[in-house]
Design an enzyme around this catalytic site. Structure first.
Site, PDB file in Angstrom:
ATOM      1  CE  LYS A   1      35.529  53.750 -13.335  1.00 15.04           C
ATOM      2  NZ  LYS A   1      35.069  55.081 -12.886  1.00 15.04           N
TER       3      LYS A   1
ATOM      4  NE  ARG B   1      33.631  59.854  -9.932  1.00 11.69           N
ATOM      5  CZ  ARG B   1      34.205  59.670 -11.112  1.00 11.69           C
ATOM      6  NH1 ARG B   1      35.122  60.513 -11.535  1.00 11.69           N
ATOM      7  NH2 ARG B   1      33.873  58.641 -11.864  1.00 11.69           N
TER       8      ARG B   1
ATOM      9  CB  THR C   1      26.216  50.483 -14.872  1.00  8.35           C
ATOM     10  OG1 THR C   1      25.908  51.611 -15.697  1.00  8.35           O
ATOM     11  CG2 THR C   1      25.080  49.477 -14.952  1.00  8.35           C
TER      12      THR C   1
ATOM     13  CG  PHE D   1      27.849  43.756 -23.503  1.00  8.23           C
ATOM     14  CD1 PHE D   1      27.023  44.785 -23.912  1.00  8.23           C
ATOM     15  CD2 PHE D   1      28.902  44.050 -22.649  1.00  8.23           C
ATOM     16  CE1 PHE D   1      27.245  46.092 -23.482  1.00  8.23           C
ATOM     17  CE2 PHE D   1      29.133  45.345 -22.218  1.00  8.23           C
ATOM     18  CZ  PHE D   1      28.293  46.365 -22.636  1.00  8.23           C
TER      19      PHE D   1
ATOM     20  CB  ALA E   1      39.196  61.193 -12.957  1.00  8.00           C
TER      21      ALA E   1
ATOM     22  CE  LYS F   1      31.483  59.606 -19.159  1.00 13.39           C
ATOM     23  NZ  LYS F   1      32.184  59.644 -17.854  1.00 13.39           N
TER      24      LYS F   1
ATOM     25  CD1 TRP G   1      22.826  49.243 -18.681  1.00 16.37           C
ATOM     26  CD2 TRP G   1      21.932  47.579 -19.883  1.00 16.37           C
ATOM     27  NE1 TRP G   1      22.203  49.810 -19.777  1.00 16.37           N
ATOM     28  CE2 TRP G   1      21.648  48.817 -20.526  1.00 16.37           C
ATOM     29  CE3 TRP G   1      21.467  46.398 -20.463  1.00 16.37           C
ATOM     30  CZ2 TRP G   1      20.920  48.892 -21.721  1.00 16.37           C
ATOM     31  CZ3 TRP G   1      20.746  46.466 -21.648  1.00 16.37           C
ATOM     32  CH2 TRP G   1      20.478  47.707 -22.260  1.00 16.37           C
TER      33      TRP G   1
ATOM     34  CG  PHE H   1      39.433  58.584 -16.093  1.00 17.57           C
ATOM     35  CD1 PHE H   1      38.368  58.572 -16.978  1.00 17.57           C
ATOM     36  CD2 PHE H   1      40.045  59.792 -15.836  1.00 17.57           C
ATOM     37  CE1 PHE H   1      37.934  59.739 -17.598  1.00 17.57           C
ATOM     38  CE2 PHE H   1      39.617  60.965 -16.445  1.00 17.57           C
ATOM     39  CZ  PHE H   1      38.559  60.929 -17.332  1.00 17.57           C
TER      40      PHE H   1
END
Length: 554
Positions: A69, A92, A71, A380, A271, A103, A408, A299
């Site tokens: 999200k 954020r 990215t 991907f 969140a 993460k 990405w 989220f």
């Protein structure tokens, strides 16, 4: 491909004054934190009208496969700049807990990052430290008041304010403090939250300016008296000192993407327990300066987008012109029951089983909230044409287009298809409808979210939660919005129920007012406000050499 941190460290960053100039920010408004970071004094911008179109980036329920999200938000901002649009990104700030936990970094990835990523992911400009200091000052003043005679008649068994630290430390979740004798405090059960779960973080992110911040701090409820009356920070005469600690933290932080797009990275409320959006101050500033503003909510859309719309937009008078719902083929197959180890293999049947999760979020955004939306597939290499075609067909049946995102690997260039669709949506009528009206009872608001947004059958309350709802209504808090705290991994309150579960009942275990933030927190299940580190924390891979160059951050 190179790691995220290698890509970031090889980037040639523009001086922050140049980034500010591109955003229309005068040099006189900058407070420099080195060469490539600055805070913005927003006071001279206060009377400017908002001119920008707001673009919200949200996602399906997150899975171990990841959705990308942040990215996508970064790449979309770069893509809009490539398409000739005056754009500012609003994100954020990352918490140190996830950075050192499971993460890793939270500044985007690949060639769609905000930089300097090491600074952003670590201490940045000290905002979180200031919030933690203000939180713990209030805790100290509360306990000192009790120690010095307790004139307010605070019941030590009804203290709701906890200390905080910006680190995953399960040892601090539940503690006993005040031991050692009469002069060492009053012994009681206590605990710590992670800083992003502090109400002060939510207050800072919903405050319009420093004076609004101080007024909100004053309203925060920290305990109850023996006769069940709320005790606020104002009762403890604490709001002035807390506001003094936060006078710089309320100012938005200016950085840039790898492609030089201005980015305001500011605030980061949990969140789950809070509303999970960046600050109103940052978003408001961006809307006054840019034609297009890209922001994200925490989220999946059932948590982040719902709170962004029902709490942040309602509070700040904002309205998105378009919504981007991020998904991946892998994550949808995971929702369809495919083990994580087999997600790279084509499986159209599993994808079809997992697609209802995405479609429910699409329905919520377009039909409940009435906003134009596009589905962004974070692509991907092993995504097949058959899988992508199925997603397009299912979304088209709901009147929503699908755009492939390859930011990405390609940065802004890989987001131009998404950017063009977002620009098209921004020209359509956008009439935000809230999920519920504020004048309805708290129970009705809760049940509306459960049935309309989550797709559940109803709500079950513990006796303590039901009693607290009645008490909050009686104390005059019934007109506040509700902030649902539940697992992010499912539309239900059971993280094992993937896809689009139906007929479930949500169990409300606890209710608490966040009077300063201006919402009632409704806790379902066992939501952690102090996470723990995993078996192999990300911190084990992070290092620094003799030149101060950090490695292993992500």
């Amino acid at each position: 491909m190179k790691s995220d941190i290698q890509i970031a460290q090889e980037a040639q960053l523009r001086p922050i004054s140049e980034v500010a100039a591109a955003a229309g920010i005068d040099e006189s408004l900058l407070e420099h934190y080195g060469k490539v970071k600055a805070k913005i004094d927003t006071r001279p911008l206060r009377d400017l009208p908002r001119k920008g179109k707001l673009i919200l980036v949200t996602a399906i329920n997150p899975t171990p496969a990841g959705e990308g999200k942040t990215t996508t938000s970064v790449g979309l901002s770069d893509a809009l700049r490539r398409l000739g649009k005056n754009t500012i990104l609003c994100l954020r700030e990352p918490s140190l807990g996830p950075v050192f936990g499971i993460k890793g970094g939270a500044a985007g990835g690949g060639y769609a990052q905000v930089v300097p990523m090491e600074d952003i992911n670590l201490h940045f400009t000290g905002d979180f430290h200031a919030i933690g200091a203000a939180n713990n000052l209030l805790a100290a003043m509360l306990d000192n008041h009790i120690q010095q005679g307790n004139q307010l008649g605070i019941d030590v068994k009804k203290i709701t304010w906890r200390r905080c630290v910006d680190m995953n430390d399960r040892q601090l979740r539940n503690i006993v403090d005040g031991l050692g004798g009469r002069m060492q405090g009053v012994p009681r059960e206590d605990g710590f939250d992670i800083t992003v779960a502090s109400e002060i973080m939510a207050v800072l992110c919903l405050a319009s300016d420093l004076m609004d911040l101080k007024a909100r701090l004053a309203r925060m409820v920290v305990a109850y008296t023996y006769d069940d009356k709320p005790v606020t920070a104002h009762d403890l005469k604490a709001e002035g000192a807390m506001a003094a600690l936060l006078k710089d933290a309320i100012k938005p932080n200016l950085v840039q993407t790898l492609e030089g797009t201005p980015a305001l990275v500011h605030g980061g409320p949990f969140a789950n327990i809070a509303h999970g959006c960046n600050s109103v101050a940052a978003t408001d500033t961006a809307l006054k300066l840019a034609d297009y503003v890209v922001t994200e909510a925490g989220f999946g859309a059932d948590l982040g987008a719902e709170k962004f719309l029902d709490i942040k937009c309602r509070t700040a008078g904002m309205k998105p012109s378009a919504v981007v719902i991020v998904a991946t083929v892998k994550a949808l197959k995971y929702n369809g029951g495919v083990p994580k180890t087999e997600l790279g293999t084509e499986n159209v049947e599993a994808l079809e089983r997992g697609l209802p999760n995405l479609l429910k979020h699409v329905e919520n955004i377009t039909q409940v909230f009435g906003l134009p939306a596009v589905v962004a597939i974070n692509r991907f290499d092993n995504d097949t044409d058959a899988e992508l075609a199925l997603i397009r067909d299912k979304c088209r049946a709901l009147g929503v287009n699908v755009a492939l995102s390859e930011v990405w690997a390609k940065g802004g260039e890989g987001g131009e298809e998404l950017g063009r669709e977002v620009l098209r949506l921004c020209e359509q009528d956008s009439r935000l409808r809230f999920a519920y009206d504020l004048d309805r009872p708290l129970r009705e608001k809760i049940e509306t979210i459960v049935t309309r947004i989550y797709g559940g059958a109803g709500v079950q309350y513990t006796s303590a939660a039901a009693k607290e709802l009645d008490r909050l209504e009686a104390m005059g808090f019934g007109g506040l919005p509700v902030c649902m705290a539940k697992t992010q991994y499912s539309l239900s309150d059971d993280q094992t129920k993937l896809g689009r579960p139906e007929g479930f009942t949500v169990s409300v275990s606890k209710v608490k007012v966040s009077a300063g933030a201006g919402f009632v927190v409704v806790q379902t299940g066992d939501i952690m406000t102090m996470p723990g580190l995993p078996k192999v924390p990300a911190a084990e891979k992070i290092d620094v050499d003799e030149n101060g160059v950090i490695s292993g951050l992500f």
